[in-house]
Motif scaffolding. Structure first.
Motif, PDB file in Angstrom:
ATOM      1  N   ILE A  65       0.845  -1.196   0.000  1.00  0.00           N
ATOM      2  CA  ILE A  65       0.000   0.000   0.000  1.00  0.00           C
ATOM      3  C   ILE A  65       0.883   1.249   0.000  1.00  0.00           C
ATOM      4  O   ILE A  65       2.059   1.184   0.390  1.00  0.00           O
ATOM      5  CB  ILE A  65      -0.927   0.039   1.240  1.00  0.00           C
ATOM      6  N   SER A  69      -2.337   4.775   3.707  1.00  0.00           N
ATOM      7  CA  SER A  69      -3.460   3.920   3.331  1.00  0.00           C
ATOM      8  C   SER A  69      -3.667   2.804   4.351  1.00  0.00           C
ATOM      9  O   SER A  69      -2.841   2.583   5.229  1.00  0.00           O
ATOM     10  CB  SER A  69      -3.235   3.327   1.941  1.00  0.00           C
ATOM     11  N   SER A  71      -4.592  -1.313   5.384  1.00  0.00           N
ATOM     12  CA  SER A  71      -4.523  -2.722   5.044  1.00  0.00           C
ATOM     13  C   SER A  71      -5.225  -3.482   6.161  1.00  0.00           C
ATOM     14  O   SER A  71      -5.220  -3.049   7.318  1.00  0.00           O
ATOM     15  CB  SER A  71      -3.076  -3.196   4.899  1.00  0.00           C
ATOM     16  N   VAL A 180       5.224  -0.765   2.174  1.00  0.00           N
ATOM     17  CA  VAL A 180       4.625   0.567   2.139  1.00  0.00           C
ATOM     18  C   VAL A 180       5.487   1.483   1.271  1.00  0.00           C
ATOM     19  O   VAL A 180       6.676   1.689   1.547  1.00  0.00           O
ATOM     20  CB  VAL A 180       4.484   1.166   3.552  1.00  0.00           C
TER      21      VAL A 180
END
Length: 202
Positions: A65, A69, A71, A180
């Motif tokens: 991601i 954001s 997950s 990430v």
């Protein structure tokens, strides 16, 4: 490991997380330890891999991601291979730096009798209480996390402990990795006086 050093009368321990896919006694033998003091030989130890306790694993979805954001982190406790029930389920999972529990956390679990704690904005997820799984059953815990940092973030839980018809035993650790990415340039905004009254200025 190379280019290490250790002073006289000292030790230099280090550890790695390993997993096993085969039942039985597995023997692990290192190569020779060599140094300026000479050849110290190999080191050997045995790992007994059994299926008399629940299996413990976890995974992120999605596994990659952008920073900022969400997950979903899912823990799976699987007692389907055992005939006996497992009681007193417990573990603690501390998220790594750069990751925290999202707001809202969207915490959901179906582990009977268990208390699951996952407070938004913190980094600790825990399962405790008098939770149990009957033989042949499994349960899951899902919680949303948000990436506040960047890079490959590896999350390793504590051991899962339970009492499968006898003394307390360990099912080992659960490990998962979240990749990430960080854009070179990002735009973030927030209201500083939130909430406010109707007609107020923020």
């Amino acid at each position: 490991r190379t280019d290490g050093a250790v002073c006289a009368n000292q030790t230099c321990p280090f550890s790695v997380i390993a997993s096993a896919s085969t039942l039985g006694t597995l023997t692990n033998t290192t190569g020779d330890l060599t140094s300026a003091a000479g050849n110290s030989g190999t080191a050997t130890d045995d790992l007994d891999v059994v299926n008399d306790r629940p299996a413990f694993s976890k995974a992120f979805s999605p596994t990659a991601i952008p920073r900022g954001s969400r997950s979903t982190l899912t823990f799976s406790i699987d007692n389907s291979a055992n005939a006996s029930f497992a009681t007193s389920l417990s573990f603690v999972d501390v998220l790594p730096s750069g990751m925290e529990i999202a707001d809202p956390s969207n915490l959901v679990h179906d582990c009977t009798g268990s208390t699951v704690t996952a407070e938004s904005g913190t980094q600790t997820i825990s399962l405790a209480g008098s939770g149990f799984l009957l033989g042949g059953e499994s349960c899951t815990i899902t919680v949303d996390v948000i990436a506040t940092g960047a890079g490959v973030l590896t999350n390793v839980s504590s051991e899962l402990f339970s009492s499968p018809g006898g003394p307390q035993v360990s099912s080992g650790f659960a490990t998962a990795t979240l990749d990430v990415s960080a854009p070179e340039l990002s735009l973030i905004k927030r209201f500083t006086d939130d909430p406010t009254v109707p007609g107020g200025t923020v």
